[in-house]
Motif scaffolding. Structure first.
Motif, PDB file in Angstrom:
ATOM      1  N   HIS A 235       1.032  -1.210  -0.054  1.00 46.36           N
ATOM      2  CA  HIS A 235       0.092   0.238   0.043  1.00 46.36           C
ATOM      3  C   HIS A 235       0.943   1.250  -0.006  1.00 46.36           C
ATOM      4  CE1 HIS A 235      -3.394   2.659   1.092  1.00 46.36           C
ATOM      5  NE2 HIS A 235      -2.725   3.106   1.957  1.00 46.36           N
ATOM      6  N   LEU A 236       1.775   1.331   0.804  1.00 48.49           N
ATOM      7  CA  LEU A 236       2.816   2.494   0.914  1.00 48.49           C
ATOM      8  C   LEU A 236       3.471   2.705  -0.314  1.00 48.49           C
ATOM      9  CD1 LEU A 236       3.981   2.126   4.516  1.00 48.49           C
ATOM     10  CD2 LEU A 236       2.345   3.992   3.655  1.00 48.49           C
ATOM     11  N   ASP A 237       3.847   1.598  -0.927  1.00 47.88           N
ATOM     12  CA  ASP A 237       4.702   1.821  -2.226  1.00 47.88           C
ATOM     13  C   ASP A 237       3.979   2.441  -3.307  1.00 47.88           C
ATOM     14  OD1 ASP A 237       7.394   0.951  -3.645  1.00 47.88           O
ATOM     15  OD2 ASP A 237       5.835   0.091  -4.686  1.00 47.88           O
ATOM     16  N   ALA A 238       2.506   2.153  -3.287  1.00 51.67           N
ATOM     17  CA  ALA A 238       1.720   2.587  -4.508  1.00 51.67           C
ATOM     18  C   ALA A 238       1.798   4.121  -4.176  1.00 51.67           C
ATOM     19  CB  ALA A 238       0.357   2.113  -4.297  1.00 51.67           C
TER      20      ALA A 238
ATOM     21  N   HIS B 118      13.490   3.665   5.758  1.00 54.05           N
ATOM     22  CA  HIS B 118      13.179   3.134   4.404  1.00 54.05           C
ATOM     23  C   HIS B 118      12.960   4.202   3.730  1.00 54.05           C
ATOM     24  CE1 HIS B 118      12.229   0.130   1.350  1.00 54.05           C
ATOM     25  NE2 HIS B 118      11.160   0.684   1.196  1.00 54.05           N
ATOM     26  N   TRP B 119      12.016   5.024   3.921  1.00 57.56           N
ATOM     27  CA  TRP B 119      11.473   5.901   2.814  1.00 57.56           C
ATOM     28  C   TRP B 119      12.103   7.132   2.974  1.00 57.56           C
ATOM     29  CZ3 TRP B 119       9.071   3.965  -0.930  1.00 57.56           C
ATOM     30  CH2 TRP B 119       8.204   2.947  -0.982  1.00 57.56           C
ATOM     31  N   GLY B 120      12.984   7.567   4.056  1.00 59.60           N
ATOM     32  CA  GLY B 120      13.816   8.735   3.970  1.00 59.60           C
ATOM     33  C   GLY B 120      12.943   9.826   4.227  1.00 59.60           C
ATOM     34  N   LEU B 121      11.601   9.798   5.301  1.00 59.22           N
ATOM     35  CA  LEU B 121      10.800  10.926   5.385  1.00 59.22           C
ATOM     36  C   LEU B 121      10.619  10.872   7.045  1.00 59.22           C
ATOM     37  CD1 LEU B 121       7.905  10.136   2.941  1.00 59.22           C
ATOM     38  CD2 LEU B 121       9.765  11.786   2.578  1.00 59.22           C
ATOM     39  N   PRO B 122      10.492  12.330   7.444  1.00 57.05           N
ATOM     40  CA  PRO B 122      10.088  12.255   8.971  1.00 57.05           C
ATOM     41  C   PRO B 122       8.862  11.866   9.146  1.00 57.05           C
ATOM     42  CG  PRO B 122       9.791  14.282   7.789  1.00 57.05           C
ATOM     43  CD  PRO B 122      10.684  13.561   6.839  1.00 57.05           C
TER      44      PRO B 122
END
Length: 236
Positions: free
Chosen positions: A80-83, A114-118
């Motif tokens: 879901h997140l990858d989408a 993993h996503w490099g996001l706060p």
């Protein structure tokens, strides 16, 4: 983007959540907000598809690249997140991941890495004790916290406000946002009440009380909300 309003020396930022179209996003950014949110929670009346979310982020980035682009998810799995996040063009991605479900601390840390996001961790508050516990959590690595009213089987956008007196005596370990039932008619009074108790949020978050209908923002109310926060911030 307008100058960030302050109460004392602490900036009070404004986030408007639940945007559903690029046109709406541009208009909301023009109101002078510091953050906007898009909901990726299935079943929400404000849910948007990955393709629409990418168009919204592009519109926001083109309108004002300094505005935080916040993707709201709740217990989403990796597929879901990858989408929503697995696109190469940074203009089509959010700048913040807001976790509004029951994500455990290790999951929060892993997603951020993993996503490099706060990560902003949302907490659905049922009592002053919930608020105290949530406000002191550090092991999940969240960059900020968002406090919203608990409503069974609803992850947000309920229009229900947390009792202001629950914040009396509370001290939080990091940045935090106040959400739940905020609107132009009550946000200034809420900020004043908190200030009297020596409590100041880093930001305020609104959604359902700024709408004609779920997912359809009333731009006059959005502008009035920003103006009310600024007005409260300018008071002695």
């Amino acid at each position: 983007m307008g100058e960030i309003p302050t109460m004392g020396s602490i900036p009070v930022q404004v986030k408007i959540c639940g945007l559903t179209t690029p046109q709406q996003a541009r208009a909301v950014v023009a109101c002078g907000v510091q953050a906007v949110g898009v909901v990726a929670v299935a079943g929400s009346p404000r849910w948007v598809s990955p393709v629409v979310s990418q168009a919204i982020w592009t519109a926001v980035q083109e309108q004002d690249a300094s505005v935080e682009r916040v993707l709201v998810v709740a217990d989403g799995d990796d597929v879901h997140l990858d989408a929503y996040l697995g696109v190469q063009d940074s203009r089509q991605r959010p700048t913040v991941l807001q976790l509004h479900g029951q994500e455990r601390p290790e999951r929060c840390r892993r997603l951020s890495r993993h996503w490099g996001l706060p990560v902003w961790k949302a907490h659905r508050i049922r009592s002053p004790e919930d608020l105290e516990t949530a406000g002191q959590r550090r092991q999940d690595g969240a960059a900020a916290r968002l406090f919203d009213a608990y409503v069974p089987r609803q992850f947000g956008g309920t229009g229900r406000q947390l009792p202001v007196n629950w914040f009396c005596g509370q001290r939080f370990s990091g940045p935090w946002w106040l959400a739940g039932g905020l609107e132009p008619e009550n946000v200034a009074a809420t900020l004043r009440q908190l200030a009297v108790m020596g409590v100041r949020p880093d930001g305020v978050d609104a959604s359902s009380r700024l709408e004609h209908a779920p997912g359809r923002k009333d731009l006059r109310r959005c502008a009035a909300f920003v103006a009310a926060v600024r007005g409260a911030a300018c008071e002695p």
